[in-house]
Write an enzyme that holds these catalytic residues in place. Sequence first.
Site, mmCIF file in Angstrom:
data_model
loop_
_atom_site.group_PDB
_atom_site.id
_atom_site.type_symbol
_atom_site.label_atom_id
_atom_site.label_comp_id
_atom_site.label_asym_id
_atom_site.label_seq_id
_atom_site.Cartn_x
_atom_site.Cartn_y
_atom_site.Cartn_z
ATOM 1 N N HIS A 195 -5.913 -21.335 10.844
ATOM 2 C CA HIS A 195 -7.281 -21.757 10.525
ATOM 3 C C HIS A 195 -8.031 -20.649 9.766
ATOM 4 C CE1 HIS A 195 -11.422 -23.106 10.788
ATOM 5 N NE2 HIS A 195 -11.688 -21.876 11.218
ATOM 6 N N ASP A 221 0.848 -1.177 0.000
ATOM 7 C CA ASP A 221 0.000 0.000 0.000
ATOM 8 C C ASP A 221 0.892 1.238 0.000
ATOM 9 O OD1 ASP A 221 0.960 0.233 2.568
ATOM 10 O OD2 ASP A 221 -0.892 -0.426 3.529
ATOM 11 N N CYS A 276 -7.699 -27.711 12.983
ATOM 12 C CA CYS A 276 -8.889 -28.580 13.002
ATOM 13 C C CYS A 276 -8.519 -30.054 12.887
ATOM 14 C CB CYS A 276 -9.826 -28.188 11.859
ATOM 15 S SG CYS A 276 -10.532 -26.545 12.074
#
Length: 376
Positions: free
Chosen positions: A336, A93, A310
């Site tokens: 995750h 940016d 997970c």
Amino acid sequence: MTTRFAFEKLGQDGKARLGRISTPRGEIRTPAFMPVGTAATVKAMMPESVADTGADILLGNTYHLMLRPTAERIDRLGGLHKFMNWSKPILTDSGGFQVMSLASLRKLTEDGVTFKSHIDGSKHMLSPERSMEIQRLLGSDIVMCFDECPALPADRKRIEESMRLSMRWAARSREAFGDRPGYALFGIQQGGLEEDLRGESARALRDIGFEGYAIGGLAVGEGQEAMFACLDYAPDQLPEDRPRYLMGVGKPDDIVGAVKRGVDMMDCVLPSRSGRTGQAFTRHGVVNIKNARHADDPRPLDENCSCPACRNYSRAYLHHVFRAQEMISGMLLTWHNLHYYQEIMQGMRDAIASGTFADWEARFHADRAEGDIPPL
């Protein structure tokens, strides 16, 4: 391997676009979500782990890197890709947004912005020319124009003046960027929530000519309804044959809504920041792992997710390490969240390719409306 920057539209379903950006450092599949590596790192993640989630491109931050360790030092050490061990494309940016939101005692003139560092109070100047120089020293593949982004709500006169200043700065950015084959400069559309000002900004940017176009000045406090109302027309004002990048967005349903309205690229700190504060995004909504209900739960966060958090750990473990303030908590939850965000992007790309985007979107919202699995 390509030696130039190019965008190819591969398919469309409604306004949702499937595409491919080619760069010398690799291809970016669009719609694309860019994890944010503010200070030359995606917090709590190894670069190879970020790549494993499916990310094709990262975002780096001009403001933070110019202050520490400095763009000149990164250049001496071989550029940002080598410095942070990331071989794929990087977008930086321009520094404008952070100057407005973080720096103290800033002074805005036609030339640029003088400000004091939020780190040590040292004085700095950012102009379109200096922003282009910093981003060249960093070696980013996609460079953003230097612009000014007023916080919303703001009155129309303020938005109008700011947008026109940003357009003058866009022309100066284009000139300072020069001829750099293989690298891209993106212009940034401004204009708040005013359709005519957005149109004026888009025309000014088209006249200057850029390799890609960003929609700036949204997700700054206006709310999702107002943002979507703006996105109903803003992407259509930008060239069809160039990538369209919505800056700083957002939550999963923000991202899906943006792609539905013709956006190709997005970035946001949310998946990593939320991961460090105990929030996990799942297909059934947000899970607060700090809540006591998870303390004895042997189930995974999401049984259909293949990320390490997970696959290998229970909610009970994730609850424990968050409560104990162990570093692995932020690592696993960030992994995750980034994995889930990239799963959304792949799901949308597949749906656009097969012409089933509306069905995919309906399923996405239905799953999230179900809410988390009941406590044991």
